[in-house]
Structure formats: C-alpha cells, structure tokens
Design a protein around this motif. Structure first.
Motif, mmCIF file in Angstrom:
data_model
loop_
_atom_site.group_PDB
_atom_site.id
_atom_site.type_symbol
_atom_site.label_atom_id
_atom_site.label_comp_id
_atom_site.label_asym_id
_atom_site.label_seq_id
_atom_site.Cartn_x
_atom_site.Cartn_y
_atom_site.Cartn_z
ATOM 1 N N LEU A 244 0.838 -1.203 0.000
ATOM 2 C CA LEU A 244 0.000 0.000 0.000
ATOM 3 C C LEU A 244 0.872 1.252 0.000
ATOM 4 N N GLN A 245 1.897 1.264 0.848
ATOM 5 C CA GLN A 245 2.809 2.410 0.877
ATOM 6 C C GLN A 245 3.465 2.620 -0.486
ATOM 7 N N ALA A 246 3.924 1.523 -1.093
ATOM 8 C CA ALA A 246 4.572 1.631 -2.408
ATOM 9 C C ALA A 246 3.597 2.155 -3.458
ATOM 10 N N GLY A 247 2.352 1.707 -3.400
ATOM 11 C CA GLY A 247 1.362 2.155 -4.369
ATOM 12 C C GLY A 247 0.985 3.613 -4.207
ATOM 13 N N LEU A 248 1.035 4.102 -2.973
ATOM 14 C CA LEU A 248 0.706 5.498 -2.708
ATOM 15 C C LEU A 248 1.913 6.419 -2.875
ATOM 16 N N ASP A 249 3.082 5.821 -3.036
ATOM 17 C CA ASP A 249 4.317 6.585 -3.249
ATOM 18 C C ASP A 249 4.987 6.087 -4.527
ATOM 19 N N HIS A 250 4.158 5.908 -5.555
ATOM 20 C CA HIS A 250 4.605 5.318 -6.821
ATOM 21 C C HIS A 250 5.448 6.312 -7.618
ATOM 22 N N ALA A 251 6.345 5.776 -8.426
ATOM 23 C CA ALA A 251 7.235 6.627 -9.219
ATOM 24 C C ALA A 251 6.467 7.523 -10.192
ATOM 25 N N SER A 252 5.342 7.028 -10.719
ATOM 26 C CA SER A 252 4.580 7.818 -11.687
ATOM 27 C C SER A 252 3.654 8.835 -11.022
ATOM 28 N N TYR A 253 3.283 8.590 -9.790
ATOM 29 C CA TYR A 253 2.485 9.548 -9.024
ATOM 30 C C TYR A 253 2.509 9.160 -7.553
ATOM 31 N N SER A 254 3.001 10.055 -6.724
ATOM 32 C CA SER A 254 3.059 9.822 -5.282
ATOM 33 C C SER A 254 1.956 10.605 -4.589
ATOM 34 N N PHE A 255 0.901 9.900 -4.207
ATOM 35 C CA PHE A 255 -0.174 10.536 -3.445
ATOM 36 C C PHE A 255 0.351 11.013 -2.095
ATOM 37 N N LEU A 256 1.295 10.255 -1.514
ATOM 38 C CA LEU A 256 1.874 10.670 -0.234
ATOM 39 C C LEU A 256 2.599 12.006 -0.361
ATOM 40 N N SER A 257 3.297 12.205 -1.465
ATOM 41 C CA SER A 257 3.976 13.486 -1.683
ATOM 42 C C SER A 257 2.975 14.618 -1.827
ATOM 43 N N ASP A 258 1.885 14.351 -2.532
ATOM 44 C CA ASP A 258 0.847 15.359 -2.685
ATOM 45 C C ASP A 258 0.237 15.718 -1.329
ATOM 46 N N PRO B 187 0.145 3.338 -9.746
ATOM 47 C CA PRO B 187 -0.119 3.923 -8.431
ATOM 48 C C PRO B 187 -1.433 3.416 -7.841
ATOM 49 N N ALA B 188 -1.506 3.368 -6.513
ATOM 50 C CA ALA B 188 -2.729 2.907 -5.847
ATOM 51 C C ALA B 188 -3.876 3.876 -6.081
ATOM 52 N N ILE B 189 -3.557 5.163 -6.177
ATOM 53 C CA ILE B 189 -4.522 6.208 -6.500
ATOM 54 C C ILE B 189 -3.955 6.987 -7.677
ATOM 55 N N THR B 190 -4.734 7.146 -8.727
ATOM 56 C CA THR B 190 -4.222 7.842 -9.908
ATOM 57 C C THR B 190 -4.057 9.334 -9.617
ATOM 58 N N LYS B 191 -3.189 9.975 -10.383
ATOM 59 C CA LYS B 191 -2.977 11.418 -10.217
ATOM 60 C C LYS B 191 -4.266 12.186 -10.482
ATOM 61 N N GLU B 192 -4.997 11.773 -11.495
ATOM 62 C CA GLU B 192 -6.250 12.448 -11.845
ATOM 63 C C GLU B 192 -7.220 12.454 -10.668
ATOM 64 N N LEU B 193 -7.444 11.275 -10.088
ATOM 65 C CA LEU B 193 -8.410 11.170 -9.001
ATOM 66 C C LEU B 193 -7.838 11.670 -7.678
#
Length: 224
Positions: free
Chosen positions: A52-66, A208-214
């Motif tokens: 889950l952490q990896a998916g939320l901090d994915h190279a293509s979009y990091s929701f955690l960074s946002d 990513p676990a959550i897309t950048k768009e959403l």
C-alpha cells in the motif's frame, strides 16, 4: 518511489488480534492534520501495508507526496484479516485506528478518512457505527476509492452480510461530506453514486494505488 518513509508504526489491538498502521509526519513533528487511508484486504490475508505504501508513493504519481505538499499527515491503516472477515470486524480496526489518531493529535481538527476497496467499506461502517452510538468521530470528510456497494439481493452471502451489518448502523455516516472515486477499470461495479455528495470517475488505475487524476481531484475537493 520518493524518499517518504513512515515516522511511526502503531499496533492497534482489537477483539480479534492486532492490526498495524503506518504514520507519516514531518520529521520531529507530531500528528497535526491527519489524512487516514484504510487499505484493501487481500483474499486470504489483511492489508499488505508495504505494498500500500509503495502504491501510494509510486514513481509515476506519489499521493503521499501530494498529501505532504498540502500539509497533511498520512496514516495508513491495515486490515488484519482477509476479505471473508465480517465487515464489523474490519470496522473495529478502523475505529481503533481513529481512536489512536485522536489521542495523538497535537490540537483538535477534523479528519479526512476513507479507504481503498474493502477498506472504504470498513471506514464507512466505523463512522456510521460511531454516529449510531452518538460518538464524536471528528471526521469532516469521508472518501471511497473503488469501494463496492454491498447488496441484499445478491447471491453472495458475504455481500448480504455486509449489507445487513451496514443497515444495523444506519447504512452511511451522516456527518462527513462524502466523496466517491472510481477508476475506469472499476466503473462496472455498483458504487451507490447517489449516496455521495460528489463523485468522480477517472482513468484506469495502472501502477499507483490512486491515480494522479483522481488523487488531485480528491485533495482539491476536501480542501474546499
């Protein structure tokens, strides 16, 4: 992945064992503006928090960074049992997690709480049960990312049980504003769109676990 690492790991004791949560705050800072994300459950096991952490901090979009850029502290709550566990059991884990969040808060604030897949249903149950019991959960926004809508009419016994358990606590939390997010690969599933204050369907989730768009839409929405 970025260099975002958890600053704490919590153990959440509940009636069926111990669940875990990962906490991401600014280094040296306490919990100030929590954004609580409940992970999905795997078929046989609970949430894989590392995945889950990896998916939320994915190279293509990091929701955690946002989240960090907007001043939020992330709390990732892991369900400790598989999909077959009762929704009330998963909901208890979320309730324990929210209790710990409130205990750790540096100052009172409203929380953003939601989840992915079955994690969304568990968060929904927890909040609805708290309201049913006249408890102040201090949640201002609830979100569901690809969360399914359990139905009594289905032939799936598990879904029927989920529907009955939700009915027993009023079905939905009434206090928080509710946001429903659905990725294109999940769009054929029932999501009870009418129950949300706002909904958004986006591109398929790939990576990513959550897309950048959403993800950016959700963050904009909860900050309004």
């Amino acid at each position: 992945m970025t260099d975002i690492s958890p600053t704490q790991e919590w153990e959440l004791s509940y009636s069926h064992g111990v669940a875990k949560a990962l906490v991401f705050t600014e280094e040296g800072q306490g919990l100030r503006k929590p954004f609580v994300i409940v992970g999905d459950a795997q078929a046989e096991d609970g949430t894989d928090l590392a995945a889950l952490q990896a998916g939320l901090d994915h190279a293509s979009y990091s929701f955690l960074s946002d989240l960090r850029a907007r001043g939020y502290d992330a709390v990732l709550v892991g369900l400790a049992q598989g999909r077959a566990a009762a929704l009330s059991v998963h909901g208890e884990v979320v309730t324990r997690g929210l209790m710990r969040v409130r205990q750790e808060l540096q100052e009172p604030t409203y929380l953003v709480v939601g989840g992915l897949g079955r994690g969304a249903a568990a968060a929904r149950f927890s909040l609805a049960k708290s309201e049913c019991e006249m408890m102040d959960h201090q949640v201002g926004c609830f979100f569901s990312y690809n969360g399914t809508a359990p139905s009594e009419s289905t032939t799936d016994v598990g879904e029927q049980n989920d529907a009955f358990e939700l009915q027993g606590v009023g079905s939905w939390p009434k206090i928080p504003k509710k946001f429903g997010l659905v990725s294109r690969d999940f769009a054929g599933e029932p999501v009870e769109a009418d129950a949300y204050d706002e909904t958004r369907t986006g591109a398929a989730t790939a990576g990513p676990a959550i897309t950048k768009e959403l993800g950016t839409w959700l963050l904009d929405a909860v900050q309004q």
